[in-house]
Structures are given as C-alpha cells and as structure tokens.
Scaffold this motif. Structure first.
Motif, PDB file in Angstrom:
ATOM      1  N   VAL A 197      18.294  -8.721 -11.152  1.00 13.65           N
ATOM      2  CA  VAL A 197      18.952  -7.459 -10.767  1.00 13.65           C
ATOM      3  C   VAL A 197      19.575  -7.648  -9.383  1.00 13.65           C
ATOM      4  N   LEU A 198      18.822  -8.300  -8.513  1.00 15.88           N
ATOM      5  CA  LEU A 198      19.327  -8.557  -7.150  1.00 15.88           C
ATOM      6  C   LEU A 198      20.505  -9.535  -7.175  1.00 15.88           C
ATOM      7  N   ASP A 199      20.338 -10.638  -7.899  1.00 15.30           N
ATOM      8  CA  ASP A 199      21.415 -11.641  -7.933  1.00 15.30           C
ATOM      9  C   ASP A 199      22.689 -11.045  -8.541  1.00 15.30           C
ATOM     10  N   SER A 249      13.785 -12.547   5.437  1.00 19.12           N
ATOM     11  CA  SER A 249      14.788 -12.549   4.374  1.00 19.12           C
ATOM     12  C   SER A 249      15.151 -11.103   4.001  1.00 19.12           C
ATOM     13  N   ALA A 250      16.074 -11.003   3.049  1.00 15.82           N
ATOM     14  CA  ALA A 250      16.583  -9.690   2.632  1.00 15.82           C
ATOM     15  C   ALA A 250      15.450  -8.803   2.143  1.00 15.82           C
ATOM     16  N   TYR A 251      15.573  -7.508   2.397  1.00 19.15           N
ATOM     17  CA  TYR A 251      14.546  -6.616   1.858  1.00 19.15           C
ATOM     18  C   TYR A 251      15.078  -5.315   1.264  1.00 19.15           C
ATOM     19  N   LEU A 268      -0.333   1.172  -0.713  1.00 21.75           N
ATOM     20  CA  LEU A 268       0.134  -0.063  -0.068  1.00 21.75           C
ATOM     21  C   LEU A 268      -1.082  -0.944   0.196  1.00 21.75           C
ATOM     22  N   PHE A 269      -1.075  -2.152  -0.349  1.00 23.72           N
ATOM     23  CA  PHE A 269      -2.193  -3.093  -0.144  1.00 23.72           C
ATOM     24  C   PHE A 269      -1.684  -4.272   0.670  1.00 23.72           C
ATOM     25  N   ASP A 270      -2.525  -4.781   1.572  1.00 26.99           N
ATOM     26  CA  ASP A 270      -2.189  -6.026   2.283  1.00 26.99           C
ATOM     27  C   ASP A 270      -3.488  -6.625   2.805  1.00 26.99           C
ATOM     28  N   ILE A 271      -3.468  -7.928   3.094  1.00 23.07           N
ATOM     29  CA  ILE A 271      -4.664  -8.514   3.715  1.00 23.07           C
ATOM     30  C   ILE A 271      -4.684  -8.222   5.215  1.00 23.07           C
ATOM     31  N   ALA A 272      -3.518  -7.935   5.783  1.00 25.54           N
ATOM     32  CA  ALA A 272      -3.468  -7.609   7.208  1.00 25.54           C
ATOM     33  C   ALA A 272      -4.132  -6.251   7.418  1.00 25.54           C
ATOM     34  N   GLU A 273      -5.124  -6.216   8.292  1.00 28.64           N
ATOM     35  CA  GLU A 273      -5.862  -4.959   8.473  1.00 28.64           C
ATOM     36  C   GLU A 273      -5.081  -3.984   9.346  1.00 28.64           C
ATOM     37  N   GLY A 324       1.171  -6.418  -0.974  1.00 28.04           N
ATOM     38  CA  GLY A 324       2.049  -6.958   0.067  1.00 28.04           C
ATOM     39  C   GLY A 324       2.783  -5.759   0.655  1.00 28.04           C
ATOM     40  N   SER A 325       2.567  -5.530   1.943  1.00 25.40           N
ATOM     41  CA  SER A 325       3.150  -4.332   2.578  1.00 25.40           C
ATOM     42  C   SER A 325       4.077  -4.731   3.720  1.00 25.40           C
ATOM     43  N   GLY A 326       4.698  -5.882   3.564  1.00 26.19           N
ATOM     44  CA  GLY A 326       5.622  -6.369   4.600  1.00 26.19           C
ATOM     45  C   GLY A 326       6.963  -5.659   4.506  1.00 26.19           C
ATOM     46  N   LYS A 379      -3.210 -16.317  -7.005  1.00 28.05           N
ATOM     47  CA  LYS A 379      -4.528 -16.369  -7.634  1.00 28.05           C
ATOM     48  C   LYS A 379      -5.342 -15.142  -7.217  1.00 28.05           C
ATOM     49  N   SER A 380      -5.366 -14.851  -5.927  1.00 28.28           N
ATOM     50  CA  SER A 380      -6.173 -13.706  -5.496  1.00 28.28           C
ATOM     51  C   SER A 380      -5.560 -12.396  -5.992  1.00 28.28           C
ATOM     52  N   VAL A 381      -4.229 -12.307  -5.992  1.00 30.45           N
ATOM     53  CA  VAL A 381      -3.582 -11.075  -6.478  1.00 30.45           C
ATOM     54  C   VAL A 381      -3.846 -10.909  -7.980  1.00 30.45           C
ATOM     55  N   ILE A 426       7.774 -10.341  -7.052  1.00 32.61           N
ATOM     56  CA  ILE A 426       8.967 -10.632  -6.243  1.00 32.61           C
ATOM     57  C   ILE A 426       8.781 -11.910  -5.412  1.00 32.61           C
ATOM     58  N   THR A 427       7.524 -12.283  -5.185  1.00 35.30           N
ATOM     59  CA  THR A 427       7.224 -13.417  -4.303  1.00 35.30           C
ATOM     60  C   THR A 427       7.929 -14.699  -4.742  1.00 35.30           C
ATOM     61  N   ASN A 428       8.421 -15.430  -3.780  1.00 31.55           N
ATOM     62  CA  ASN A 428       9.084 -16.722  -4.024  1.00 31.55           C
ATOM     63  C   ASN A 428       8.111 -17.894  -3.979  1.00 31.55           C
ATOM     64  N   PRO A 429       8.399 -19.029  -4.602  1.00 26.86           N
ATOM     65  CA  PRO A 429       9.513 -19.269  -5.518  1.00 26.86           C
ATOM     66  C   PRO A 429       9.303 -18.503  -6.830  1.00 26.86           C
ATOM     67  N   VAL A 478       4.539  -6.881  -6.622  1.00 26.47           N
ATOM     68  CA  VAL A 478       3.882  -7.896  -5.800  1.00 26.47           C
ATOM     69  C   VAL A 478       4.894  -8.602  -4.888  1.00 26.47           C
ATOM     70  N   THR A 479       4.683  -8.460  -3.589  1.00 28.16           N
ATOM     71  CA  THR A 479       5.512  -9.203  -2.624  1.00 28.16           C
ATOM     72  C   THR A 479       4.629 -10.044  -1.712  1.00 28.16           C
ATOM     73  N   ALA A 480       3.337 -10.093  -2.007  1.00 33.74           N
ATOM     74  CA  ALA A 480       2.394 -10.803  -1.138  1.00 33.74           C
ATOM     75  C   ALA A 480       2.747 -12.282  -1.046  1.00 33.74           C
TER      76      ALA A 480
HETATM   77  O1  TXD Z   1      14.760 -11.971  -5.392  1.00 31.04           O
HETATM   78  C1  TXD Z   1      13.645 -12.164  -4.981  1.00 31.04           C
HETATM   79  N1  TXD Z   1      12.654 -12.334  -5.843  1.00 31.04           N
HETATM   80  C2  TXD Z   1      13.371 -12.199  -3.536  1.00 31.04           C
HETATM   81  C3  TXD Z   1      12.121 -12.765  -3.106  1.00 31.04           C
HETATM   82  C4  TXD Z   1      14.283 -11.701  -2.582  1.00 31.04           C
HETATM   83  C5  TXD Z   1      13.929 -11.636  -1.256  1.00 31.04           C
HETATM   84  C6  TXD Z   1      12.631 -12.077  -0.755  1.00 31.04           C
HETATM   85  N2  TXD Z   1      11.806 -12.677  -1.743  1.00 31.04           N
HETATM   86  C7  TXD Z   1      10.419 -13.003  -1.446  1.00 31.04           C
HETATM   87  O2  TXD Z   1       9.649 -11.814  -1.396  1.00 31.04           O
HETATM   88  C8  TXD Z   1      10.141 -13.648  -0.118  1.00 31.04           C
HETATM   89  O3  TXD Z   1      10.452 -15.021  -0.160  1.00 31.04           O
HETATM   90  C9  TXD Z   1       8.662 -13.409   0.004  1.00 31.04           C
HETATM   91  O4  TXD Z   1       7.936 -14.371  -0.766  1.00 31.04           O
HETATM   92  C10 TXD Z   1       8.452 -12.050  -0.654  1.00 31.04           C
HETATM   93  C11 TXD Z   1       8.153 -10.923   0.302  1.00 31.04           C
HETATM   94  O5  TXD Z   1       9.176 -10.795   1.248  1.00 31.04           O
HETATM   95  P1  TXD Z   1       8.968  -9.859   2.542  1.00 31.04           P
HETATM   96  O6  TXD Z   1      10.225  -9.923   3.328  1.00 31.04           O
HETATM   97  O7  TXD Z   1       8.425  -8.541   2.166  1.00 31.04           O
HETATM   98  O8  TXD Z   1       7.833 -10.699   3.299  1.00 31.04           O
HETATM   99  P2  TXD Z   1       6.819 -10.228   4.422  1.00 31.04           P
HETATM  100  O9  TXD Z   1       7.413  -9.151   5.260  1.00 31.04           O
HETATM  101  O10 TXD Z   1       6.351 -11.481   5.073  1.00 31.04           O
HETATM  102  O11 TXD Z   1       5.608  -9.566   3.606  1.00 31.04           O
HETATM  103  C12 TXD Z   1       4.702 -10.308   2.875  1.00 31.04           C
HETATM  104  C13 TXD Z   1       3.344  -9.637   3.051  1.00 31.04           C
HETATM  105  C14 TXD Z   1       2.797  -9.698   4.492  1.00 31.04           C
HETATM  106  O12 TXD Z   1       2.576  -8.391   4.977  1.00 31.04           O
HETATM  107  C15 TXD Z   1       1.495 -10.483   4.353  1.00 31.04           C
HETATM  108  O13 TXD Z   1       0.451 -10.018   5.221  1.00 31.04           O
HETATM  109  C16 TXD Z   1       1.149 -10.226   2.902  1.00 31.04           C
HETATM  110  O14 TXD Z   1       2.389 -10.293   2.224  1.00 31.04           O
HETATM  111  N3  TXD Z   1       0.198 -11.177   2.331  1.00 31.04           N
HETATM  112  C17 TXD Z   1      -0.706 -10.803   1.420  1.00 31.04           C
HETATM  113  N4  TXD Z   1      -0.952  -9.612   0.847  1.00 31.04           N
HETATM  114  C18 TXD Z   1      -1.945  -9.560  -0.044  1.00 31.04           C
HETATM  115  N5  TXD Z   1      -2.701 -10.639  -0.392  1.00 31.04           N
HETATM  116  C19 TXD Z   1      -2.485 -11.846   0.159  1.00 31.04           C
HETATM  117  N6  TXD Z   1      -3.223 -12.888  -0.187  1.00 31.04           N
HETATM  118  C20 TXD Z   1      -1.444 -11.956   1.102  1.00 31.04           C
HETATM  119  N7  TXD Z   1      -0.961 -12.994   1.839  1.00 31.04           N
HETATM  120  C21 TXD Z   1       0.046 -12.498   2.583  1.00 31.04           C
END
Ligand code: TXD
Length: 319
Positions: free
Chosen positions: A147-149, A230-232, A32-37, A10-12, A101-103, A119-122, A77-79
C-alpha cells in the motif's frame, strides 16, 4: 457491541502515528505496547489529550505488559530496531528476528484471534517469522508494504502527469525493497493505462523508468533526508487502510505481503501481491497476468525474499 481493540506493538514513530490515526478515525480503543518503560504510557497520555480538541472518543493506554493486549481485534507490529551505521543487513535480521519471536509469543498467549499487520523490516522475512512464532493462521497475518509502495508510485505519477493523486491507481508487486516490482501495465490514471497517457502527454519511457526507480528507493530517499529515522506518516496511514478493510469487512483489493502458496508459482512464502482483505483477514490472493519481463523481475524479488528466509532459519533453529 463492545468497542474494537487495536493493539500497537512498538510505540515509536510509526506506532505513535498509528495511534493518532486510529483514534481520530475512532477505530476502537488503543493499546500502545513497547519495551521502553514510560514511553508508551507517555504517548498514550499525550494522545488522549488530543481527544477533547479533535473530538474523538477512544481510550488510549500505554503498557509494557503483553497481558494488556488481550482480546485485541487488530494488532499492528512495528517493534524492532532500525539499521544503524556499521550494522550489516544480517545484524539487523538477527536482532529483529528475536524481536519477532517475543512479539509472536506475546500475541499467541494473549490475542490469538487478532488480525495482525506487520510493518517491521526486513518486511517480507519478518512477517513470515512473526507468523511462524505466533502460530496464527496464515490468513490472519499480513505485511504492510505494497500500500505504501503503491502510494509512493502514485504520488510520483501524479506529479509527473500533473493530475490529481486521487485519480491514480498505481500497482506494485513483489518484496519490499530494492527489488520491488512497480507494474506500469496495471497502473492507470482514471482508468487510462499509464503507458497510453504517457504517449498522449509526451512522457517518454526513460522518464517512466526514472519514476519506477524513484519508487523502488522511495524509503531510502526519505531516510537520506530525515537522517535520524525512516518514514512514518505514509507507512502508518497505509497500515490503517488495511486495518479498516478488515474491521469493516470491506473486501478491498490491496497490495500486501500475503502468504502465497500455489499462485504465482510460489511455494509458501510471504511476498507482495494483490490480496482481498475482509472479515476473514486475507480472503484471497489475486493472480494477475504478467509480461515476461515482469515475471522475471518478480522472480528476482522472490529470490531475495527466499534468501532472507534461509538466513532466518540459520539464525533460529526453531524455524
Ligand atoms: O513499508 C514498510 N513496511 C516500512 C517499514 C516503512 C517504513 C519503516 N519500516 C520499518 O518499521 C522500520 O524499518 C522499522 O523496522 C519499523 C518501525 O519503524 P519506526 O520508525 O516506528 O521505528 P522506531 O521509532 O524505532 O520504533 C520502534 C519501536 C521502538 O519504540 C522500540 O523501543 C520498540 O520498537 N521495540 C520493541 N517493542 C516491543 N518489543 C520489542 N522486543 C521491541 N524492541 C524494540
């Protein structure tokens, strides 16, 4: 000794910030890995060009191929997708569960020895699902939320008391979400329990309650202001602290979504607890004494996590 390798799935917004922090701290080479090319490749190029200015030495690459994460020491993992207007919590759960599942499969096939921070929610459900799909040992898969909370809690306490944030040690337990349990009895300012300092400084219980409530909805407050995401910054820096604890075998006690089986009366699930992070990953979970009220708050939080796990099992028969 070869350089360490940090893979960011996840490279968002958080992924990019993680890469910048990891490079600045020279934690290792970064993928940095992402599905977005193009996007991870573009961010990698941009970040690489910070090197000459900031003076860091790290190879930063972008990819859409899991083979490139091979041999990673740490994976963060933030994907996933964020919740959009009109999307229910279950819709989000279904989509991000498929992402986990894919990750998980990508990690299992390419970097099964890594320490994985989700890190991905929920969060509490996704870290559990990621562990299931990856098949990694429970001590090598952990969720970042506490740590964040706690950092949010500490920030608000420092503001309220007019003290340096460096002196605040704030404590949060439970799931990441509205039911998290900020624990005032274990929160201190330079070793002074917050309750004692509140009496000295004339901060009343109602005000402390407001701070606890603001901490609980700390993520939502930022979403409301940003409007498009959301926060980053703080999420990324929190995960980096966990990665550093692992890479440096620091034995830090950090609040994390760790696998708890037995302690706190829990029966095998991921929830926010104080955990020791060292070279073996999650080396221990510290079971602290809680008041009756804190216990019942923790139960509400754990119930909410269990409900999400049941929903995950309903959505994916392999779980
Ligand atoms: O405390 C915490 N855990 C959190 C969680 C605090 C803040 C945000 N939190 C969650 O982190 C938020 O709800 C999201 O689920 C993640 C990631 O947040 P971010 O702000 O980085 O989201 P983005 O910018 O949308 O980035 C997500 C990236 C995006 O580039 C997609 O193309 C990619 O994930 N993505 C994937 N990557 C790899 N593989 C798959 N399948 C995939 N699907 C989407």
């Amino acid at each position: 000794m070869a350089r360490k390798k940090i893979a960011l799935i996840g490279s968002g917004m958080i992924g990019g910030t993680l890469a910048h922090l990891a490079a600045k701290k020279e934690l290792g080479d970064i993928v940095l890995f992402d599905i977005a090319e193009g996007m991870p490749q573009g961010k990698a190029l941009d970040l690489s060009q910070c090197g000459p200015v900031e003076g860091f030495d790290a190879n930063i690459t972008g990819t859409n191929d899991y083979a490139d994460i091979a041999g990673a020491d740490v994976i963060i993992v933030t994907a996933g997708v964020p919740r959009k207007p009109g999307m229910s919590r279950d819709d989000l759960l279904g989509i991000n569960l498929k992402v986990m599942k894919s990750v998980g499969e990508g990690i299992k096939a390419n970097a099964p020895d890594a320490f994985v921070i989700c890190i991905t929610n929920p969060l509490d459900a996704m870290v559990w699902a990621l562990r299931e799909f990856s098949g990694l040992p429970h001590n090598k898969v952990v969720g970042m939320a506490g740590v964040l909370d706690s950092a949010r809690f500490a920030t608000f306490l420092a503001w309220e008391f007019g003290v340096s944030v460096k002196d605040v040690n704030a404590f949060v337990l439970g799931g990441h979400g509205d039911t998290m349990v900020p624990v005032l009895s274990y929160s201190t300012i330079s070793g002074i329990p917050v309750g004692d300092l509140a009496k000295i400084k004339g901060v009343d219980a109602g005000r402390l309650d407001e701070i606890v409530k603001r901490t609980r909805s700390g993520g939502g407050e930022i979403v409301g202001l940003l409007k498009t995401g959301s926060a980053y910054y703080a999420p990324a820096t929190s995960a980096i602290a966990m990665a550093e604890a692992y890479l440096g075998d620091q034995k830090r006690i950090l609040p994390c979504a760790a696998y708890v089986d037995g302690k706190y009366g829990l029966d095998g699930l991921y929830v926010g607890v104080p955990a020791v992070i060292g070279a073996d990953g999650i080396e221990d979970v510290v079971e602290i004494k809680l008041s009756d009220e804190e216990k019942s708050n923790l139960k509400v939080s754990v119930d909410a996590v269990e409900e999400l796990l049941e929903a995950c099992k309903g959505l994916d028969g392999s779980l």
